[in-house]
Design an enzyme around this catalytic site. Structure first.
Site, PDB file in Angstrom:
ATOM      1  N   SER A  16      47.239 -12.639 -50.752  1.00 38.62           N
ATOM      2  CA  SER A  16      45.502 -13.837 -50.246  1.00 38.62           C
ATOM      3  C   SER A  16      44.455 -12.783 -49.601  1.00 38.62           C
ATOM      4  CB  SER A  16      46.487 -13.927 -48.787  1.00 38.62           C
ATOM      5  OG  SER A  16      45.723 -15.511 -48.456  1.00 38.62           O
ATOM      6  N   ASP A  60      45.391 -23.788 -56.193  1.00 39.73           N
ATOM      7  CA  ASP A  60      45.723 -23.070 -55.055  1.00 39.73           C
ATOM      8  C   ASP A  60      44.344 -23.947 -53.746  1.00 39.73           C
ATOM      9  OD1 ASP A  60      45.831 -21.246 -53.146  1.00 39.73           O
ATOM     10  OD2 ASP A  60      45.858 -19.550 -53.839  1.00 39.73           O
ATOM     11  N   HIS A  92      49.733 -21.501 -52.300  1.00 44.92           N
ATOM     12  CA  HIS A  92      48.524 -20.279 -51.826  1.00 44.92           C
ATOM     13  C   HIS A  92      49.749 -19.265 -52.360  1.00 44.92           C
ATOM     14  CE1 HIS A  92      45.786 -17.625 -50.319  1.00 44.92           C
ATOM     15  NE2 HIS A  92      46.743 -17.190 -49.705  1.00 44.92           N
TER      16      HIS A  92
END
Lengths: 267, 382
Positions: free
Chosen positions: A97, A219, A247
């Site tokens: 991320s 996602d 995610h």
């Protein structure tokens, strides 16, 4: 008394001292525990380094300085400080991320430290901008910050009480630190602001090492458009789709994630 | 649902859903959940629970809630907002766990989620948060005010006196978010004639600051009328008595006059530590004799001393934040230690003030419990 870089970030090192380093950087919302299903596998062939970003998990929150951490640059500097302290070179950087972008900034700042970048669920910008689809509006992010205010208590709740029984769960729980995924609420909120208001699109073309983008098929945080943008703008980057929802492919699809990273580092 | 003959699930007084571990799709939902979200059972089954949160809730769900569940097996008291079929937002509190009890029998793990509407609690929390933010803002305004006020207690720029070098150090107590009672002032009263005043008003905060302001401007006024420092202190004492305050203070006044023979210093102390006279050879003595506190006694006594300052001498005045620095809440730094310290650095008068403050801070582990003000003067050639 000065706390060392390694203590400050609760750095954990496993695997062979002489092996190529693989550094795992967690994303917003949790800490190095997120890599629990993936990182240990690589300790067979790599020197595996885990750490917590400042303000997350077991890091030294007293060292957090609001002004310094108002952008991702300082987080990238922390990564470099860890690399220097451990004298790491040819690092395979695996970032989840927002840490994908932290890796981008670190690699641009000191190109020689890194050999490859693996980005798990990256997004160079979360907020839509013209034709660019990040998936969120400014108002969504404002609302997230408000939501985090109302979760002040929840974010500090220590791991406790009964856990539904499962085959390995008790054993797995024993590994978990009491500080697991705890974040000081004000720091979590600021990290959320830095993460979700960031825009690193202009940095992508400056990356100069082979890069793998892992895109989850479903996602909600980093949509396919975000992953494709990163692939299209990091020179030579390749994109692999992991069939999973959510995610965190490293939690929901660890074996696919491991296989994709392994195939990439062996090429 | 099967195995729910007594309605434990269906009729539970809380919204209750069971999700697939992978993907978070709703497998089962009870009556309270359907009522909460305003949807039919057919509508919700197979739908992802996160699709019923606000967008911010979805981010939270995927970045914190699901990872925590996967890693620790449960999560409690998460505040989120359900968006109903009609678009209304209902604040809820969520508890969830990861149930892997069926894995022994080859059944996939599920996530069990219970939701409680929390409208009233959320209103209360919102109020609390607002109050907390206001308190934080008020505090930072108070800090700002304190810092501004603090700057009025000492000259903004230390004056330059020809042929007399001055080094002044001022260090407020603690984090500097409170106005202290120490002050000093240096001003010109005639050609080649200067007054130095340094003092300590009892107490802290705004009441002490107003008295400090009064004393600073009164001393400036009185210095033009009274050449003798003891006379000045008598007038200052009388003036403070007439003020509507229970504050008192200690003050030391020095009057420095330059003639062709050099600098003459006259001075007087009102309840204040006596000035130190140092010599570059390391000799240190006190100047003058103690006087009364200012603003308390009916028959206050002050005396004036006079000393002709040699070229290799210096005068240091300081507040009791120096000598009353305490080690670990115990022993005071004290007069003797201070004089020994000054003696050690006496060869370089310009370094005396800094050395004193550094020693006082080091003595109390760098946390000043009281303000510290130190000022040193020494003649220079040229």
């Amino acid at each position: 008394m000065a706390v060392s870089v390694l203590e400050r970030h609760r750095v954990r090192v496993t695997g062979h001292v002489d092996a190529q380093p693989m550094l795992f950087a967690h994303g917003f919302g949790c800490d190095q525990a997120m890599w629990r299903l993936v990182a240990p596998v690589f300790a067979e062939d790599f020197r595996v380094v885990l750490f917590d970003h400042l303000g997350s998990g077991g890091s030294d929150v007293d060292a957090y300085d609001e002004a310094a951490y108002s952008g991702l640059e300082r987080y990238a500097q922390d990564v470099l400080d860890i690399c220097h302290e451990l004298d790491l070179h040819d690092v395979v950087f695996v970032g989840h991320s927002v840490s994908s972008m932290i890796g981008v900034l670190a690699q641009i700042a000191e190109p020689d430290v890194f050999a490859r970048l693996v980005m798990v669920g990256p997004s160079a910008r979360y907020i839509d901008d013209g034709d660019y689809v990040g998936g969120f509006s400014e108002a969504d992010i404002d609302e997230l910050l408000d939501l985090m205010d109302s979760n002040h208590l929840g974010w500090q709740e220590p791991l406790s009480g009964m856990v539904m029984p499962g085959p390995e769960l008790a054993e797995q729980r024993a590994e978990l630190d009491a500080s697991f995924c705890r974040t000081r609420p004000d720091i979590a909120r600021r990290f959320a602001g830095v993460t979700f208001r960031g825009d690193n699109r202009a940095d992508l073309p400056l990356v100069s090492v082979p890069t793998l983008v892992l895109q989850n098929s479903n996602d909600p945080i980093a949509p396919p458009s975000a992953g494709a943008y990163v692939r299209d703008h990091v020179p030579g980057a390749v994109l692999e789709v992991i069939e999973t929802s959510g995610h965190c492919a490293h939690l929901s699809a660890p074996s696919e994630t491991i296989a994709a990273i392994r195939a990439f580092v062996l090429t | 649902m099967t195995g729910d003959p007594t309605g434990l699930f269906e009729h539970a007084p809380a919204a209750y859903v069971v999700l697939d571990r992978d993907g978070g799709r709703i497998r089962e939902a009870n009556g309270a959940f359907l009522a909460l979200v305003g949807r039919s059972r057919e509508d919700v089954l197979g739908r992802g629970l996160s699709s019923m949160w606000s967008v911010a809730g979805r981010i939270f769900h995927d970045t914190h809630l699901m990872p925590t569940l996967e890693l620790s097996g449960r999560i409690d008291e998460v505040a989120l907002e359900i968006v109903t079929a009609g678009g209304a937002r209902i604040p809820v509190l969520l508890n969830a766990n990861l149930d892997r009890s069926g894995e022994h029998a080859g059944e996939a793990a599920v996530v069990r989620v219970v939701l409680f509407p929390a409208r009233h609690r959320r209103l209360y929390e919102t109020e609390l948060l607002r109050a907390t933010r206001e308190a934080e803002e008020a505090r930072s305004r108070a800090v700002e005010l304190a810092r501004s006020l603090q700057q009025t207690l000492i000259p903004p720029v230390p004056p330059v006196i020809p042929r007399l070098q001055m080094s002044a150090v001022y260090r407020p107590a603690g984090a500097g978010d409170e106005v202290g009672g120490d002050f000093y002032d240096v001003f010109n009263v005639a050609p080649r004639e200067w007054v130095v005043v340094l003092g300590d008003v009892s107490g802290k905060g705004i009441p002490a600051a107003t008295v400090t302001a009064y004393i600073r401007h009164t001393v400036r006024d009185l210095a033009m009328q009274h050449a003798d420092p003891a006379d000045l202190l008598h007038e200052l004492d009388a003036g403070l008595h007439q003020q509507d305050t229970d504050k008192f203070c200690t003050v030391v006044v020095l009057r420095l006059s330059e003639s062709d023979r050099g600098w003459r210093v006259t001075g007087s102390s009102g309840g204040h530590p006596l000035p130190l006279l140092g010599h570059r050879d390391g000799t240190v003595v006190e100047l003058g004799s103690p006087g009364s506190l200012i603003g308390i006694l009916d028959d206050a006594r002050f005396t004036t001393f006079t000393h002709d300052l040699a070229d290799d001498e210096f005068v240091t005045v300081y507040t009791d934040g120096v000598t009353e620095a305490r080690r670990g809440g115990g022993a005071l730094l004290g007069d003797e230690t201070l004089q020994r310290l000054v003696s050690r650095v006496a060869a370089d008068p310009a370094s005396v003030s800094d050395a004193i403050v550094a020693a006082a801070l080091a003595y109390q582990d760098d946390v000043a419990v009281d303000d510290i003000a130190v000022l040193t003067l020494h003649p220079t050639r040229g």
